[in-house]
Design an enzyme around this catalytic site. Structure first.
Site, PDB file in Angstrom:
ATOM      1  N   CYS A 113       0.814  -1.230   0.000  1.00  7.79           N
ATOM      2  CA  CYS A 113       0.000   0.000   0.000  1.00  7.79           C
ATOM      3  C   CYS A 113       0.844   1.274   0.000  1.00  7.79           C
ATOM      4  O   CYS A 113       0.315   2.368  -0.201  1.00  7.79           O
ATOM      5  CB  CYS A 113      -0.964   0.002   1.186  1.00  7.79           C
ATOM      6  SG  CYS A 113      -1.990  -1.466   1.230  1.00  7.79           S
ATOM      7  N   HIS A 246      -2.882   7.046   2.554  1.00  5.24           N
ATOM      8  CA  HIS A 246      -3.392   5.773   2.029  1.00  5.24           C
ATOM      9  C   HIS A 246      -4.772   5.518   2.632  1.00  5.24           C
ATOM     10  O   HIS A 246      -4.978   5.646   3.837  1.00  5.24           O
ATOM     11  CB  HIS A 246      -2.423   4.654   2.390  1.00  5.24           C
ATOM     12  CG  HIS A 246      -3.011   3.300   2.156  1.00  5.24           C
ATOM     13  ND1 HIS A 246      -3.597   2.945   0.964  1.00  5.24           N
ATOM     14  CD2 HIS A 246      -3.129   2.223   2.983  1.00  5.24           C
ATOM     15  CE1 HIS A 246      -4.036   1.706   1.065  1.00  5.24           C
ATOM     16  NE2 HIS A 246      -3.776   1.249   2.271  1.00  5.24           N
ATOM     17  N   ASN A 276     -10.228  -0.098   0.281  1.00  2.98           N
ATOM     18  CA  ASN A 276      -8.762   0.003   0.284  1.00  2.98           C
ATOM     19  C   ASN A 276      -8.249  -0.576  -1.037  1.00  2.98           C
ATOM     20  O   ASN A 276      -8.338  -1.781  -1.266  1.00  2.98           O
ATOM     21  CB  ASN A 276      -8.228  -0.790   1.482  1.00  2.98           C
ATOM     22  CG  ASN A 276      -6.719  -0.763   1.593  1.00  2.98           C
ATOM     23  OD1 ASN A 276      -6.027  -0.395   0.654  1.00  2.98           O
ATOM     24  ND2 ASN A 276      -6.220  -1.176   2.736  1.00  2.98           N
TER      25      ASN A 276
HETATM   26  N1  ACO Z   1     -18.878  -8.464   9.388  1.00  2.00           N
HETATM   27  C1  ACO Z   1     -19.391  -8.771  10.573  1.00  2.00           C
HETATM   28  N2  ACO Z   1     -18.662  -9.200  11.617  1.00  2.00           N
HETATM   29  C2  ACO Z   1     -17.350  -9.290  11.440  1.00  2.00           C
HETATM   30  C3  ACO Z   1     -16.730  -8.977  10.214  1.00  2.00           C
HETATM   31  C4  ACO Z   1     -17.555  -8.556   9.152  1.00  2.00           C
HETATM   32  N3  ACO Z   1     -17.066  -8.227   7.949  1.00  2.00           N
HETATM   33  N4  ACO Z   1     -15.420  -9.163  10.326  1.00  2.00           N
HETATM   34  C5  ACO Z   1     -15.185  -9.576  11.579  1.00  2.00           C
HETATM   35  N5  ACO Z   1     -16.351  -9.663  12.262  1.00  2.00           N
HETATM   36  C6  ACO Z   1     -16.565 -10.056  13.643  1.00  2.00           C
HETATM   37  C7  ACO Z   1     -15.481 -10.972  14.149  1.00  2.00           C
HETATM   38  O1  ACO Z   1     -15.772 -12.312  13.822  1.00  2.00           O
HETATM   39  C8  ACO Z   1     -15.543 -10.731  15.633  1.00  2.00           C
HETATM   40  O2  ACO Z   1     -16.619 -11.450  16.157  1.00  2.00           O
HETATM   41  P1  ACO Z   1     -16.493 -12.167  17.610  1.00  2.00           P
HETATM   42  O3  ACO Z   1     -16.250 -11.036  18.565  1.00  2.00           O
HETATM   43  O4  ACO Z   1     -17.808 -12.834  17.756  1.00  2.00           O
HETATM   44  O5  ACO Z   1     -15.323 -13.085  17.496  1.00  2.00           O
HETATM   45  C9  ACO Z   1     -15.902  -9.249  15.732  1.00  2.00           C
HETATM   46  O6  ACO Z   1     -16.471  -8.890  14.464  1.00  2.00           O
HETATM   47  C10 ACO Z   1     -14.724  -8.360  16.047  1.00  2.00           C
HETATM   48  O7  ACO Z   1     -13.645  -8.726  15.173  1.00  2.00           O
HETATM   49  P2  ACO Z   1     -12.268  -7.986  15.235  1.00  2.00           P
HETATM   50  O8  ACO Z   1     -11.364  -8.548  14.187  1.00  2.00           O
HETATM   51  O9  ACO Z   1     -11.789  -7.944  16.663  1.00  2.00           O
HETATM   52  O10 ACO Z   1     -12.739  -6.543  14.794  1.00  2.00           O
HETATM   53  P3  ACO Z   1     -12.024  -5.161  15.012  1.00  2.00           P
HETATM   54  O11 ACO Z   1     -12.874  -4.342  15.893  1.00  2.00           O
HETATM   55  O12 ACO Z   1     -10.574  -5.299  15.327  1.00  2.00           O
HETATM   56  O13 ACO Z   1     -12.110  -4.542  13.550  1.00  2.00           O
HETATM   57  C11 ACO Z   1     -10.847  -4.150  11.564  1.00  2.00           C
HETATM   58  C12 ACO Z   1     -11.481  -5.197  12.469  1.00  2.00           C
HETATM   59  C13 ACO Z   1     -11.927  -3.255  10.996  1.00  2.00           C
HETATM   60  C14 ACO Z   1     -10.111  -4.857  10.444  1.00  2.00           C
HETATM   61  C15 ACO Z   1      -9.855  -3.312  12.429  1.00  2.00           C
HETATM   62  O14 ACO Z   1      -8.962  -4.145  13.112  1.00  2.00           O
HETATM   63  C16 ACO Z   1      -9.093  -2.343  11.627  1.00  2.00           C
HETATM   64  O15 ACO Z   1      -9.624  -1.335  11.231  1.00  2.00           O
HETATM   65  N6  ACO Z   1      -7.813  -2.602  11.355  1.00  2.00           N
HETATM   66  C17 ACO Z   1      -7.020  -1.795  10.501  1.00  2.00           C
HETATM   67  C18 ACO Z   1      -6.532  -2.671   9.463  1.00  2.00           C
HETATM   68  C19 ACO Z   1      -6.799  -2.166   8.088  1.00  2.00           C
HETATM   69  O16 ACO Z   1      -7.518  -1.241   7.782  1.00  2.00           O
HETATM   70  N7  ACO Z   1      -6.136  -2.846   7.214  1.00  2.00           N
HETATM   71  C20 ACO Z   1      -6.211  -2.536   5.846  1.00  2.00           C
HETATM   72  C21 ACO Z   1      -5.078  -3.136   5.162  1.00  2.00           C
HETATM   73  S1  ACO Z   1      -3.600  -2.589   5.830  1.00  2.00           S
HETATM   74  C22 ACO Z   1      -3.155  -1.274   5.016  1.00  2.00           C
HETATM   75  O17 ACO Z   1      -3.701  -0.920   4.025  1.00  2.00           O
HETATM   76  C23 ACO Z   1      -2.037  -0.545   5.604  1.00  2.00           C
END
Ligand code: ACO
Length: 319
Positions: A113, A246, A276
């Site tokens: 990215c 990004h 993204n």
């Molecule tokens: N829809 C519904 N529920 C979902 C989904 C979905 N798409 N995805 C995960 N869940 C559920 C999980 O199963 C989990 O359920 P559980 O509690 O029953 O086990 C719950 O939601 C929470 O999951 P987490 O993975 O803990 O969710 P989190 O609050 O951490 O959010 C996210 C995840 C949005 C990816 C967050 O960590 C984030 O924003 N990270 C940044 C990473 C990013 O943006 N990466 C992009 C690529 S990297 C880059 O470009 C630099």
């Protein structure tokens, strides 16, 4: 000798696919979950057989038209992509062939990215050295190909697209400062840990991510590299007219702006409509904000990338 962006173009494949469309396609998710955690509402997905060089071609034609140049005028073509058409030849060489350019230096950059800010920095250095005069710098991705569509925590985050700029030698500075970094110690938090060996896919060919670790890392380095790049140009972050980070996640953008003490109305946001798009996200956002006339000539724009590797960087430009 300086370098300056003289043409910008972008391309998104197909129709916008909403969060509800993903749920209708059988992914156990909801618009409420995706939009509240990421800000993403839509993304574009390439058709089967539509490749990074195809998307790059459309974006490049638009950038060349903006610069008033023909493909034959280019002496450097750099494509940033983590989803190349083939293992080899490079997507840059395939794009060169589709554009009908013969003889320019052409190669790919793999910085995930951060790829576009890496590629733009490399083009700036080639041009400032005097070896090249007219570069095409492209970020193009079909991330939909490397997503595990049964992993709802990652597949909802990404989209496909391409953005391109033409960079030319100039007596007036257009690229004001650059800063690039990487730390391979963090390779495990975001990767596609597979390869092809002996005619078989070995390892895991899908994108895997520790979302919370990526979130924390991205916010810290985006704020730090913004400071570093501004310092190199002799300005403060408050002097920036527009920040184009990004487009990973709206909460990463908001946290970065907050750390830099910049109001969100100085941040260009496309993640809501593009998702993204990895190396394509920064030039896609730049193109949109130039076309809708938010960005005006003479303003200072800070482009920022962060991605797998981990890699990160910033480029301060004036159009
Ligand atoms: N829809 C519904 N529920 C979902 C989904 C979905 N798409 N995805 C995960 N869940 C559920 C999980 O199963 C989990 O359920 P559980 O509690 O029953 O086990 C719950 O939601 C929470 O999951 P987490 O993975 O803990 O969710 P989190 O609050 O951490 O959010 C996210 C995840 C949005 C990816 C967050 O960590 C984030 O924003 N990270 C940044 C990473 C990013 O943006 N990466 C992009 C690529 S990297 C880059 O470009 C630099």
């Amino acid at each position: 000798m300086f370098s300056r962006i003289t043409g910008i173009g972008s391309f998104l494949p197909g129709e916008a696919v909403s969060n509800d469309d993903l749920a209708r396609r059988g992914i156990e998710t909801s618009d409420q979950w995706i939009s509240s955690r990421t800000g993403i509402r839509f993304r574009h997905l390439a058709e089967n057989g539509e490749t990074s060089s195809d998307l790059a071609l459309e974006a490049s034609r638009r950038a060349l038209a903006g610069a008033g140049l023909a493909a034959s005028d280019l002496d450097l073509i750099i494509v940033a992509t983590s989803t190349p058409d083939y293992i080899f030849p490079s997507t840059a060489c395939l794009l060169q062939s589709k554009l009908g350019n013969h003889g320019a230096t052409a190669f790919d950059v793999q910085a995930v990215c951060s790829g576009f800010v890496y590629a733009l920095t490399i083009a700036d250095k080639f041009i400032r050295s005097g070896s090249h005069r007219r570069a095409l710098v492209v970020g193009s991705e079909v991330f939909s190909r490397i997503l595990d569509w049964s992993d709802r925590a990652t597949c909802v985050l990404f989209g496909d697209g391409a953005g391109a700029v033409v960079v030319e030698a100039s007596e007036q500075p257009g690229i004001l400062a650059t800063a690039l970094h990487a730390d391979g110690a963090h390779h495990g938090i975001l990767s596609v840990p597979g390869s092809v060996c002996g005619g078989q896919v070995t390892g895991d060919p899908f994108l895997r991510m520790d979302g919370q670790a990526v979130f924390k890392f991205a916010v810290r380095v985006l704020a730090e590299v913004a400071e570093e790049c501004c310092r190199a140009a002799g300005i403060s972050p408050a002097d920036i007219d527009w920040l184009i980070p990004h487009q990973a996640n709206i909460r990463i953008l908001e946290a970065t702006a907050k750390r830099m003490k910049l109001p969100m109305d100085k941040v260009i946001v496309t993640v809501d409509r593009h998702g993204n798009t990895s190396a394509a996200s920064v030039p896609l956002a730049l193109d949109e904000a130039v076309r809708d006339r938010r960005i005006q000539a003479g303003q200072k724009i800070l482009l920022e990338g962060v991605g797998g590797g981990f890699t990160w960087g910033a480029v301060l430009i004036e159009l």
